[in-house]
Design a protein around this motif. Structure first.
Motif, PDB file in Angstrom:
ATOM      1  N   GLU A   9      13.061 -59.893  -6.438  1.00 24.13           N
ATOM      2  CA  GLU A   9      13.341 -58.460  -6.706  1.00 24.13           C
ATOM      3  C   GLU A   9      12.860 -57.868  -7.899  1.00 24.13           C
ATOM      4  N   ALA A  10      12.672 -59.096  -8.919  1.00 21.58           N
ATOM      5  CA  ALA A  10      12.116 -58.579 -10.194  1.00 21.58           C
ATOM      6  C   ALA A  10      10.404 -58.523 -10.184  1.00 21.58           C
ATOM      7  N   ASP A  11       9.916 -58.954  -9.074  1.00 23.94           N
ATOM      8  CA  ASP A  11       8.310 -58.987  -8.817  1.00 23.94           C
ATOM      9  C   ASP A  11       7.974 -57.754  -9.085  1.00 23.94           C
ATOM     10  N   PRO A  12       6.877 -57.907 -10.230  1.00 26.06           N
ATOM     11  CA  PRO A  12       6.378 -56.475 -10.663  1.00 26.06           C
ATOM     12  C   PRO A  12       5.252 -56.079  -9.563  1.00 26.06           C
ATOM     13  N   VAL A  13       4.654 -56.891  -8.650  1.00 23.94           N
ATOM     14  CA  VAL A  13       3.861 -56.479  -7.601  1.00 23.94           C
ATOM     15  C   VAL A  13       4.657 -55.569  -6.436  1.00 23.94           C
ATOM     16  N   LEU A  14       5.930 -56.238  -6.338  1.00 27.07           N
ATOM     17  CA  LEU A  14       6.748 -55.322  -5.428  1.00 27.07           C
ATOM     18  C   LEU A  14       7.244 -54.003  -5.913  1.00 27.07           C
ATOM     19  N   ARG A  15       7.289 -54.110  -7.423  1.00 26.26           N
ATOM     20  CA  ARG A  15       7.937 -52.938  -8.003  1.00 26.26           C
ATOM     21  C   ARG A  15       6.755 -51.697  -7.763  1.00 26.26           C
ATOM     22  N   ARG A  16       5.418 -52.205  -7.768  1.00 30.37           N
ATOM     23  CA  ARG A  16       4.272 -51.212  -7.655  1.00 30.37           C
ATOM     24  C   ARG A  16       4.048 -50.663  -6.009  1.00 30.37           C
ATOM     25  N   VAL A  17       4.348 -51.704  -5.130  1.00 29.64           N
ATOM     26  CA  VAL A  17       4.202 -51.392  -3.774  1.00 29.64           C
ATOM     27  C   VAL A  17       5.437 -50.495  -3.370  1.00 29.64           C
ATOM     28  N   ARG A  18       6.773 -50.669  -4.005  1.00 24.47           N
ATOM     29  CA  ARG A  18       7.756 -50.147  -3.687  1.00 24.47           C
ATOM     30  C   ARG A  18       7.636 -48.627  -4.023  1.00 24.47           C
ATOM     31  N   ALA A  19       6.916 -48.246  -5.483  1.00 25.91           N
ATOM     32  CA  ALA A  19       6.925 -47.161  -5.945  1.00 25.91           C
ATOM     33  C   ALA A  19       5.833 -46.340  -4.969  1.00 25.91           C
ATOM     34  N   LEU A  20       4.921 -46.793  -4.707  1.00 24.28           N
ATOM     35  CA  LEU A  20       3.877 -46.044  -3.497  1.00 24.28           C
ATOM     36  C   LEU A  20       4.531 -45.738  -2.275  1.00 24.28           C
ATOM     37  N   ALA A  21       5.431 -46.664  -1.758  1.00 32.21           N
ATOM     38  CA  ALA A  21       5.929 -46.377  -0.361  1.00 32.21           C
ATOM     39  C   ALA A  21       6.996 -45.349  -0.697  1.00 32.21           C
ATOM     40  N   LEU A  22       7.719 -45.468  -1.338  1.00 34.02           N
ATOM     41  CA  LEU A  22       8.930 -44.976  -1.587  1.00 34.02           C
ATOM     42  C   LEU A  22       8.712 -43.249  -2.068  1.00 34.02           C
ATOM     43  N   ALA A  27      11.047 -41.570   3.049  1.00 33.52           N
ATOM     44  CA  ALA A  27      10.569 -43.036   3.190  1.00 33.52           C
ATOM     45  C   ALA A  27      11.875 -43.727   2.441  1.00 33.52           C
ATOM     46  N   ALA A  28      12.377 -44.788   3.404  1.00 35.50           N
ATOM     47  CA  ALA A  28      13.285 -45.579   2.756  1.00 35.50           C
ATOM     48  C   ALA A  28      12.926 -47.071   2.888  1.00 35.50           C
ATOM     49  N   GLU A  29      13.796 -48.035   2.295  1.00 35.70           N
ATOM     50  CA  GLU A  29      13.656 -49.282   2.280  1.00 35.70           C
ATOM     51  C   GLU A  29      14.663 -50.151   3.073  1.00 35.70           C
ATOM     52  N   LYS A  30      14.404 -51.037   3.639  1.00 35.81           N
ATOM     53  CA  LYS A  30      15.325 -51.844   4.320  1.00 35.81           C
ATOM     54  C   LYS A  30      14.804 -53.268   4.051  1.00 35.81           C
ATOM     55  N   ILE A  31      15.630 -54.448   4.447  1.00 34.11           N
ATOM     56  CA  ILE A  31      15.365 -55.828   4.605  1.00 34.11           C
ATOM     57  C   ILE A  31      15.106 -56.199   5.800  1.00 34.11           C
ATOM     58  N   SER A  32      14.007 -56.489   6.365  1.00 36.10           N
ATOM     59  CA  SER A  32      13.714 -56.891   7.844  1.00 36.10           C
ATOM     60  C   SER A  32      13.201 -58.498   7.696  1.00 36.10           C
ATOM     61  N   ALA A 108      -2.734 -47.605  -2.141  1.00 29.24           N
ATOM     62  CA  ALA A 108      -2.047 -46.526  -1.746  1.00 29.24           C
ATOM     63  C   ALA A 108      -2.584 -45.805  -0.593  1.00 29.24           C
ATOM     64  N   GLU A 109      -4.087 -45.843  -0.642  1.00 30.23           N
ATOM     65  CA  GLU A 109      -4.768 -45.216   0.735  1.00 30.23           C
ATOM     66  C   GLU A 109      -4.081 -45.941   1.900  1.00 30.23           C
ATOM     67  N   LEU A 110      -4.135 -47.239   1.869  1.00 22.80           N
ATOM     68  CA  LEU A 110      -3.822 -48.043   3.137  1.00 22.80           C
ATOM     69  C   LEU A 110      -2.245 -47.722   3.556  1.00 22.80           C
ATOM     70  N   ILE A 111      -1.326 -47.517   2.655  1.00 28.25           N
ATOM     71  CA  ILE A 111      -0.166 -47.335   2.555  1.00 28.25           C
ATOM     72  C   ILE A 111       0.193 -46.033   3.258  1.00 28.25           C
ATOM     73  N   ASP A 112      -0.684 -44.899   2.700  1.00 31.25           N
ATOM     74  CA  ASP A 112      -0.482 -43.327   3.249  1.00 31.25           C
ATOM     75  C   ASP A 112      -1.135 -43.344   4.707  1.00 31.25           C
ATOM     76  N   ALA A 113      -2.168 -43.939   5.050  1.00 27.16           N
ATOM     77  CA  ALA A 113      -2.755 -44.209   6.321  1.00 27.16           C
ATOM     78  C   ALA A 113      -1.607 -44.551   7.278  1.00 27.16           C
ATOM     79  N   SER A 114      -0.972 -45.935   7.032  1.00 26.61           N
ATOM     80  CA  SER A 114      -0.231 -46.312   7.849  1.00 26.61           C
ATOM     81  C   SER A 114       0.960 -45.535   7.963  1.00 26.61           C
ATOM     82  N   TYR A 115       1.543 -44.981   7.050  1.00 28.10           N
ATOM     83  CA  TYR A 115       2.603 -43.857   6.929  1.00 28.10           C
ATOM     84  C   TYR A 115       2.335 -42.814   8.026  1.00 28.10           C
ATOM     85  N   ARG A 116       1.162 -42.376   7.871  1.00 23.51           N
ATOM     86  CA  ARG A 116       0.644 -41.162   8.829  1.00 23.51           C
ATOM     87  C   ARG A 116       0.645 -41.488  10.061  1.00 23.51           C
ATOM     88  N   ARG A 117       0.261 -42.778  10.338  1.00 21.83           N
ATOM     89  CA  ARG A 117       0.349 -43.230  11.876  1.00 21.83           C
ATOM     90  C   ARG A 117       1.811 -43.495  12.460  1.00 21.83           C
TER      91      ARG A 117
END
Length: 134
Positions: A9-22, A27-32, A108-117
């Motif tokens: 949970e303290a991973d700074p890379v996850l923090r950046r991905v989470r900020a972009l996605a959310l 958008a929401a987050e769940k553990i899968s 950010a562009e890849l997450i955006d494109a995936s979101y749009r799909r």
């Protein structure tokens, strides 16, 4: 049987991905399967993935998985940062290892494109309305 948690949970890379996605509309987050998954009506990004090598799974701890179109997938698959993730790869997903030299605009562009799909048309319209006029 629950999957073990496969992230810190303290991973700074996850923090950046989470900020972009959310930051994307609805958008929401769940553990899968033990990993953070970002979704609207469908999942558009995962944090972390794996590949199957000689019957064992090799973990890509700091990576993002996104759904891409076939043309983009072919272009990315030759990049040494990218991999075809176990289970999801056959459905058009690609994994991108996130390193110190990661281009976060590209992520950010890849997450955006995936979101749009995967997001509904109303969510995409909200996103488009946010875009600055050129």
């Amino acid at each position: 049987m629950a999957h073990p948690i496969m992230f810190d949970e303290a991973d700074p890379v996850l923090r950046r991905v989470r900020a972009l996605a959310l930051a994307l509309p609805d958008a929401a987050e769940k553990i899968s399967h033990g990993r953070p998954a970002f979704f609207t009506t469908k999942i558009f990004a995962y944090y972390g993935g794996s590949v199957k090598v000689d019957g064992s799974y090799l973990q890509h701890e700091q990576s993002v998985l996104v759904l891409v179109d076939l043309g983009e997938r072919e272009a990315l698959i030759g990049d040494d940062r990218c991999y075809v993730p176990a289970y999801l790869g056959s459905s058009g997903w690609i994994g991108l290892d996130l390193r110190e030299d990661t281009d976060w605009d590209e992520v950010a562009e890849l997450i955006d494109a995936s979101y749009r799909r995967t997001a509904g048309p109303r969510s995409v319209a909200v996103l488009d309305a946010r875009a600055p006029a050129s």
